[in-house]
Design a protein around this motif. Structure first.
Motif, PDB file in Angstrom:
ATOM      1  N   ARG B  22      36.624  16.043  67.323  1.00 57.63           N
ATOM      2  CA  ARG B  22      37.422  17.325  67.821  1.00 57.63           C
ATOM      3  C   ARG B  22      38.693  17.560  67.187  1.00 57.63           C
ATOM      4  NH1 ARG B  22      35.567  18.211  73.193  1.00 57.63           N
ATOM      5  NH2 ARG B  22      34.541  16.236  73.901  1.00 57.63           N
ATOM      6  N   CYS B  23      38.636  18.977  66.658  1.00 57.28           N
ATOM      7  CA  CYS B  23      39.955  19.659  66.068  1.00 57.28           C
ATOM      8  C   CYS B  23      40.424  20.766  66.719  1.00 57.28           C
ATOM      9  CB  CYS B  23      39.293  19.739  64.590  1.00 57.28           C
ATOM     10  SG  CYS B  23      40.666  20.874  63.463  1.00 57.28           S
ATOM     11  N   ASN B  24      41.563  20.989  67.093  1.00 55.26           N
ATOM     12  CA  ASN B  24      42.360  22.194  67.622  1.00 55.26           C
ATOM     13  C   ASN B  24      43.263  22.521  66.565  1.00 55.26           C
ATOM     14  OD1 ASN B  24      41.114  20.834  70.339  1.00 55.26           O
ATOM     15  ND2 ASN B  24      41.209  23.109  70.387  1.00 55.26           N
ATOM     16  N   TYR B  25      43.461  23.807  66.252  1.00 52.27           N
ATOM     17  CA  TYR B  25      44.613  24.250  65.412  1.00 52.27           C
ATOM     18  C   TYR B  25      45.486  25.372  66.053  1.00 52.27           C
ATOM     19  CZ  TYR B  25      41.848  28.332  65.137  1.00 52.27           C
ATOM     20  OH  TYR B  25      41.040  29.722  65.406  1.00 52.27           O
ATOM     21  N   SER B  26      46.520  25.647  65.540  1.00 55.02           N
ATOM     22  CA  SER B  26      47.245  26.790  66.012  1.00 55.02           C
ATOM     23  C   SER B  26      47.630  27.539  64.469  1.00 55.02           C
ATOM     24  CB  SER B  26      48.635  26.374  66.349  1.00 55.02           C
ATOM     25  OG  SER B  26      49.550  25.683  65.666  1.00 55.02           O
ATOM     26  N   SER B  27      47.588  28.716  64.473  1.00 56.89           N
ATOM     27  CA  SER B  27      48.001  29.797  63.521  1.00 56.89           C
ATOM     28  C   SER B  27      48.000  31.072  63.871  1.00 56.89           C
ATOM     29  CB  SER B  27      46.496  29.575  62.631  1.00 56.89           C
ATOM     30  OG  SER B  27      46.793  30.546  61.473  1.00 56.89           O
ATOM     31  N   SER B  28      48.780  31.805  63.334  1.00 57.22           N
ATOM     32  CA  SER B  28      49.256  32.945  63.781  1.00 57.22           C
ATOM     33  C   SER B  28      48.077  34.142  63.086  1.00 57.22           C
ATOM     34  CB  SER B  28      50.332  33.297  63.344  1.00 57.22           C
ATOM     35  OG  SER B  28      50.594  33.206  61.662  1.00 57.22           O
ATOM     36  N   VAL B  29      47.285  33.662  62.276  1.00 52.05           N
ATOM     37  CA  VAL B  29      46.298  34.676  61.887  1.00 52.05           C
ATOM     38  C   VAL B  29      45.254  34.006  61.547  1.00 52.05           C
ATOM     39  CG1 VAL B  29      47.974  35.901  60.564  1.00 52.05           C
ATOM     40  CG2 VAL B  29      46.865  33.791  59.278  1.00 52.05           C
ATOM     41  N   PRO B  30      43.878  34.701  61.422  1.00 54.31           N
ATOM     42  CA  PRO B  30      42.686  33.775  61.280  1.00 54.31           C
ATOM     43  C   PRO B  30      42.738  32.907  60.151  1.00 54.31           C
ATOM     44  CG  PRO B  30      42.275  36.120  61.935  1.00 54.31           C
ATOM     45  CD  PRO B  30      43.582  36.046  61.651  1.00 54.31           C
ATOM     46  N   PRO B  31      42.293  31.762  60.334  1.00 50.61           N
ATOM     47  CA  PRO B  31      42.704  30.920  59.322  1.00 50.61           C
ATOM     48  C   PRO B  31      41.176  30.398  58.587  1.00 50.61           C
ATOM     49  CG  PRO B  31      42.375  29.437  61.354  1.00 50.61           C
ATOM     50  CD  PRO B  31      42.034  31.121  61.677  1.00 50.61           C
ATOM     51  N   TYR B  32      41.550  29.467  57.438  1.00 49.83           N
ATOM     52  CA  TYR B  32      40.483  29.103  56.744  1.00 49.83           C
ATOM     53  C   TYR B  32      40.358  27.662  57.302  1.00 49.83           C
ATOM     54  CZ  TYR B  32      40.347  33.359  53.806  1.00 49.83           C
ATOM     55  OH  TYR B  32      40.428  34.381  53.443  1.00 49.83           O
ATOM     56  N   LEU B  33      39.249  27.039  57.737  1.00 48.37           N
ATOM     57  CA  LEU B  33      39.070  25.752  58.320  1.00 48.37           C
ATOM     58  C   LEU B  33      38.131  24.756  57.544  1.00 48.37           C
ATOM     59  CD1 LEU B  33      38.874  27.093  61.678  1.00 48.37           C
ATOM     60  CD2 LEU B  33      40.460  25.744  60.982  1.00 48.37           C
ATOM     61  N   PHE B  34      38.592  23.559  57.423  1.00 53.45           N
ATOM     62  CA  PHE B  34      37.800  22.677  56.430  1.00 53.45           C
ATOM     63  C   PHE B  34      37.604  21.449  57.328  1.00 53.45           C
ATOM     64  CE2 PHE B  34      38.599  25.003  52.657  1.00 53.45           C
ATOM     65  CZ  PHE B  34      39.582  25.817  52.983  1.00 53.45           C
ATOM     66  N   TRP B  35      36.701  20.620  56.999  1.00 51.39           N
ATOM     67  CA  TRP B  35      36.361  19.316  57.268  1.00 51.39           C
ATOM     68  C   TRP B  35      36.284  18.664  56.167  1.00 51.39           C
ATOM     69  CZ3 TRP B  35      37.169  16.298  61.427  1.00 51.39           C
ATOM     70  CH2 TRP B  35      37.273  16.977  63.060  1.00 51.39           C
ATOM     71  N   TYR B  36      36.899  17.405  55.952  1.00 52.04           N
ATOM     72  CA  TYR B  36      37.069  16.385  54.686  1.00 52.04           C
ATOM     73  C   TYR B  36      36.647  15.110  55.385  1.00 52.04           C
ATOM     74  CZ  TYR B  36      39.385  19.719  51.814  1.00 52.04           C
ATOM     75  OH  TYR B  36      39.824  21.076  51.052  1.00 52.04           O
ATOM     76  N   VAL B  37      35.692  14.440  54.666  1.00 52.09           N
ATOM     77  CA  VAL B  37      35.491  13.190  54.712  1.00 52.09           C
ATOM     78  C   VAL B  37      36.130  12.149  53.697  1.00 52.09           C
ATOM     79  CG1 VAL B  37      33.256  13.033  53.511  1.00 52.09           C
ATOM     80  CG2 VAL B  37      33.815  11.369  55.614  1.00 52.09           C
ATOM     81  N   GLN B  38      36.348  10.833  54.331  1.00 49.85           N
ATOM     82  CA  GLN B  38      37.192  10.106  53.318  1.00 49.85           C
ATOM     83  C   GLN B  38      36.242   8.615  53.414  1.00 49.85           C
ATOM     84  OE1 GLN B  38      41.311   8.826  53.769  1.00 49.85           O
ATOM     85  NE2 GLN B  38      41.461   8.290  51.682  1.00 49.85           N
ATOM     86  N   TYR B  39      35.498   7.941  52.579  1.00 51.80           N
ATOM     87  CA  TYR B  39      35.037   6.947  52.798  1.00 51.80           C
ATOM     88  C   TYR B  39      36.072   5.756  52.176  1.00 51.80           C
ATOM     89  CZ  TYR B  39      30.804   9.535  53.304  1.00 51.80           C
ATOM     90  OH  TYR B  39      29.936  10.252  53.809  1.00 51.80           O
ATOM     91  N   PRO B  40      35.985   4.420  52.358  1.00 55.05           N
ATOM     92  CA  PRO B  40      36.754   3.534  52.099  1.00 55.05           C
ATOM     93  C   PRO B  40      36.816   3.566  50.678  1.00 55.05           C
ATOM     94  CG  PRO B  40      35.234   2.629  53.852  1.00 55.05           C
ATOM     95  CD  PRO B  40      34.790   3.911  53.299  1.00 55.05           C
ATOM     96  N   ASN B  41      38.302   3.193  50.249  1.00 50.78           N
ATOM     97  CA  ASN B  41      38.791   3.415  49.062  1.00 50.78           C
ATOM     98  C   ASN B  41      38.537   4.366  47.931  1.00 50.78           C
ATOM     99  OD1 ASN B  41      40.076   0.701  49.230  1.00 50.78           O
ATOM    100  ND2 ASN B  41      37.900  -0.223  49.188  1.00 50.78           N
ATOM    101  N   GLN B  42      38.300   5.535  48.652  1.00 51.10           N
ATOM    102  CA  GLN B  42      37.954   6.959  48.058  1.00 51.10           C
ATOM    103  C   GLN B  42      38.739   7.897  48.417  1.00 51.10           C
ATOM    104  OE1 GLN B  42      33.980   7.982  47.872  1.00 51.10           O
ATOM    105  NE2 GLN B  42      33.086   6.033  47.914  1.00 51.10           N
ATOM    106  N   GLY B  43      38.999   8.988  47.534  1.00 56.36           N
ATOM    107  CA  GLY B  43      39.542  10.103  47.885  1.00 56.36           C
ATOM    108  C   GLY B  43      38.874  11.029  48.968  1.00 56.36           C
ATOM    109  N   LEU B  44      39.390  12.136  49.257  1.00 57.78           N
ATOM    110  CA  LEU B  44      38.495  12.877  50.342  1.00 57.78           C
ATOM    111  C   LEU B  44      37.626  13.841  49.798  1.00 57.78           C
ATOM    112  CD1 LEU B  44      41.613  12.473  51.781  1.00 57.78           C
ATOM    113  CD2 LEU B  44      41.252  14.194  53.108  1.00 57.78           C
ATOM    114  N   GLN B  45      36.632  14.107  50.405  1.00 60.32           N
ATOM    115  CA  GLN B  45      35.544  15.215  49.763  1.00 60.32           C
ATOM    116  C   GLN B  45      35.426  16.029  51.009  1.00 60.32           C
ATOM    117  OE1 GLN B  45      32.534  11.701  49.156  1.00 60.32           O
ATOM    118  NE2 GLN B  45      31.212  13.442  49.560  1.00 60.32           N
ATOM    119  N   LEU B  46      34.947  17.367  50.645  1.00 56.60           N
ATOM    120  CA  LEU B  46      34.673  18.473  51.302  1.00 56.60           C
ATOM    121  C   LEU B  46      33.211  18.209  51.731  1.00 56.60           C
ATOM    122  CD1 LEU B  46      35.464  21.111  52.373  1.00 56.60           C
ATOM    123  CD2 LEU B  46      34.103  22.181  50.786  1.00 56.60           C
TER     124      LEU B  46
END
Lengths: 116, 115
Positions: B22-46
């Motif tokens: 689950r993800c909830n956000y607050s923003s005053s304007v329509p936002p751009y939204l992203f989900w990233y995943v991070q596997y162990p010992n790695q950076g985030l990827q889209l």
């Protein structure tokens, strides 16, 4: 594929040392970012840069500085390392935001820094 | 001001079960939204992103997310969990700030998949 590389995966430094973390991206991205990642706090922005020699403070810039002399390289500097700077440091890059909106960020593998 | 809330720092599911992060956000304007995943010992990827248009967004590895403006939510789902989905997942929101866009990341949700 976009590639973002960071100079070290693991680093151990002593309190008071000057620490340099280097980041290089190969996709000609305008924007570059430095984050620190701590458990339960997510990613917190330290500094970002939207052009060569340009830098902007993020949410937690205290104790850090940055340098961007070339478009592909963004360095994070800890002038005098302290134990509370022990963390995972992530570098990222992205295309410039504009009329097309915000772009996704591409991340390096991270540098786990331990300050003793 | 922007904010992103991910409900649950840890989620555990059985292999083959539905994944819901689950993800909830607050923003005053329509936002751009992203989900990233991070596997162990790695950076985030889209994983996926929502910019404009269709509110149901499909991403990599069978994940999808639905933008619900009325609920200010962008929950991530996958019909059937696989062991390889075990990772940490971050929701992020970007909206206009002085001079450009600002991105805020949620605190992350660690997904455990039981055999």
């Amino acid at each position: 594929d976009v590639k973002v590389t960071q100079s070290s995966r693991y680093l151990v430094k002593r309190t008071g040392e000057k620490v340099f973390l280097e980041c290089v991206q190969d996709m000609d991205h305008e924007n570059m970012f430095w984050y620190r990642q701590d458990p339960g706090l997510g990613l917190r922005l330290i500094y970002f840069s939207y052009d060569v020699k340009m830098k902007e403070k993020g949410d937690i810039p205290e104790g850090y500085s940055v340098s961007r002399e070339k478009k592909e390289r963004f360095s994070l500097i800890l002038e005098s390392a302290s134990t509370n700077q022990t963390s995972m440091y992530l570098c990222a890059s992205s295309l410039a935001s504009g009329v097309a909106g915000a772009h996704e960020q591409y991340f390096g593998p991270g540098t786990r820094l331990t300050v003793t | 001001a922007q904010s992103v809330t991910q409900l649950g720092s840890h989620v555990s599911v059985s292999e083959g079960a539905l994944v819901l992060l689950r993800c909830n956000y607050s923003s005053s304007v329509p936002p751009y939204l992203f989900w990233y995943v991070q596997y162990p010992n790695q950076g985030l990827q889209l994983l996926l992103k929502y910019t404009t248009g269709a509110t149901l967004v499909k991403g990599i590895n069978g994940f999808e997310a639905e933008f619900k403006k009325s609920e200010t939510s962008f929950h991530l789902t996958k019909p059937s969990a696989h062991m390889s989905d075990a990772a940490e997942y971050f929701c992020a929101v970007s909206d206009r700030d002085t001079g450009g866009f600002k991105t805020i990341f949620g605190a992350g949700t660690r997904l455990f998949v039981k055999a």
